[in-house]
Design a protein around this motif. Structure first.
Motif, PDB file in Angstrom:
ATOM      1  N   ASP A  61       0.818  -1.206   0.000  1.00  0.00           N
ATOM      2  CA  ASP A  61       0.000   0.000   0.000  1.00  0.00           C
ATOM      3  C   ASP A  61       0.858   1.266   0.000  1.00  0.00           C
ATOM      4  O   ASP A  61       1.970   1.275   0.530  1.00  0.00           O
ATOM      5  CB  ASP A  61      -0.874   0.059   1.255  1.00  0.00           C
ATOM      6  N   SER A  63      -0.393   5.290   0.792  1.00  0.00           N
ATOM      7  CA  SER A  63      -1.551   6.135   1.065  1.00  0.00           C
ATOM      8  C   SER A  63      -1.462   7.526   0.472  1.00  0.00           C
ATOM      9  O   SER A  63      -2.435   8.280   0.511  1.00  0.00           O
ATOM     10  CB  SER A  63      -1.770   6.254   2.583  1.00  0.00           C
ATOM     11  N   SER A  97      -6.050  -4.911  -6.199  1.00  0.00           N
ATOM     12  CA  SER A  97      -5.523  -3.625  -5.743  1.00  0.00           C
ATOM     13  C   SER A  97      -6.505  -2.537  -6.167  1.00  0.00           C
ATOM     14  O   SER A  97      -7.211  -2.682  -7.169  1.00  0.00           O
ATOM     15  CB  SER A  97      -4.131  -3.365  -6.312  1.00  0.00           C
ATOM     16  N   TRP A 100      -7.081   4.965  -5.569  1.00  0.00           N
ATOM     17  CA  TRP A 100      -7.966   5.919  -4.917  1.00  0.00           C
ATOM     18  C   TRP A 100      -7.682   7.336  -5.400  1.00  0.00           C
ATOM     19  O   TRP A 100      -6.525   7.696  -5.640  1.00  0.00           O
ATOM     20  CB  TRP A 100      -7.782   5.855  -3.407  1.00  0.00           C
ATOM     21  N   TYR A 105      -6.863   6.863   1.005  1.00  0.00           N
ATOM     22  CA  TYR A 105      -7.845   5.891   0.497  1.00  0.00           C
ATOM     23  C   TYR A 105      -9.279   6.422   0.549  1.00  0.00           C
ATOM     24  O   TYR A 105     -10.183   5.771   1.064  1.00  0.00           O
ATOM     25  CB  TYR A 105      -7.735   4.553   1.258  1.00  0.00           C
ATOM     26  N   ASP A 135      -4.160   0.800  -2.690  1.00  0.00           N
ATOM     27  CA  ASP A 135      -4.436  -0.147  -1.596  1.00  0.00           C
ATOM     28  C   ASP A 135      -4.328  -1.549  -2.190  1.00  0.00           C
ATOM     29  O   ASP A 135      -5.094  -1.920  -3.070  1.00  0.00           O
ATOM     30  CB  ASP A 135      -5.851   0.106  -1.057  1.00  0.00           C
ATOM     31  N   TRP A 137      -4.614  -5.499  -1.529  1.00  0.00           N
ATOM     32  CA  TRP A 137      -5.400  -6.292  -0.606  1.00  0.00           C
ATOM     33  C   TRP A 137      -4.751  -7.576  -0.124  1.00  0.00           C
ATOM     34  O   TRP A 137      -5.371  -8.353   0.571  1.00  0.00           O
ATOM     35  CB  TRP A 137      -6.718  -6.647  -1.230  1.00  0.00           C
TER      36      TRP A 137
END
Length: 139
Positions: A61, A63, A97, A100, A105, A135, A137
């Motif tokens: 990830d 952000s 994935s 965003w 996110y 992000d 997963w």
């Protein structure tokens, strides 16, 4: 004389085609294959085909893309921020994935399953040049 004009027209058309043809057949980024275990993002459509070769790969990830710069074809730092600059994606990370719109996110987003490719993010909810976070997963 008429034969000469036709030949001159043909030569001019062939020269024009030769000048335009290389751009139409430009190769994709050397990074466009995207190694397994990674999600690869590209600044240009179609994995930078015929465009400046700015790319970046992720294994976890992130952000906020504001603190990331694109890499050049030779893995050197481009010094160009990736925030709101992604146009295509390849997902080879082994799980889904999500890109965003905003850091942390939030906002519009699009999810990409393992082994999916999208060379034109403008047709997704995330849109073109709007991604600010990813992000992954798997964890």
């Amino acid at each position: 004389m008429r034969l000469f004009k036709k030949a001159a027209g043909f030569v001019a058309a062939a020269a024009l085609f030769a000048a335009v043809a290389p751009a139409a057949t430009a190769a994709a980024s050397p990074r466009s294959t995207c190694y397994g275990g990674r999600v690869c993002l590209y600044a240009g459509f179609d994995y930078n085909r015929g465009q400046v070769d700015h790319w970046r790969d992720f294994t976890k990830d992130d952000s906020n893309f504001a603190d990331n710069n694109w890499l050049n074809w030779d893995f050197s730092n481009s010094w160009h921020s990736m925030n709101n600059e992604t146009s295509s994606i390849r997902n080879r990370v082994g799980c889904s994935s999500t890109l965003w719109q905003h850091p942390g996110y939030t906002g519009a987003h699009s999810t990409f399953t393992h082994n999916s490719n999208d060379g034109f993010l403008a047709n997704n909810a995330i849109g073109n040049n709007r991604a600010s976070a990813i992000d992954i997963w798997c964890h």
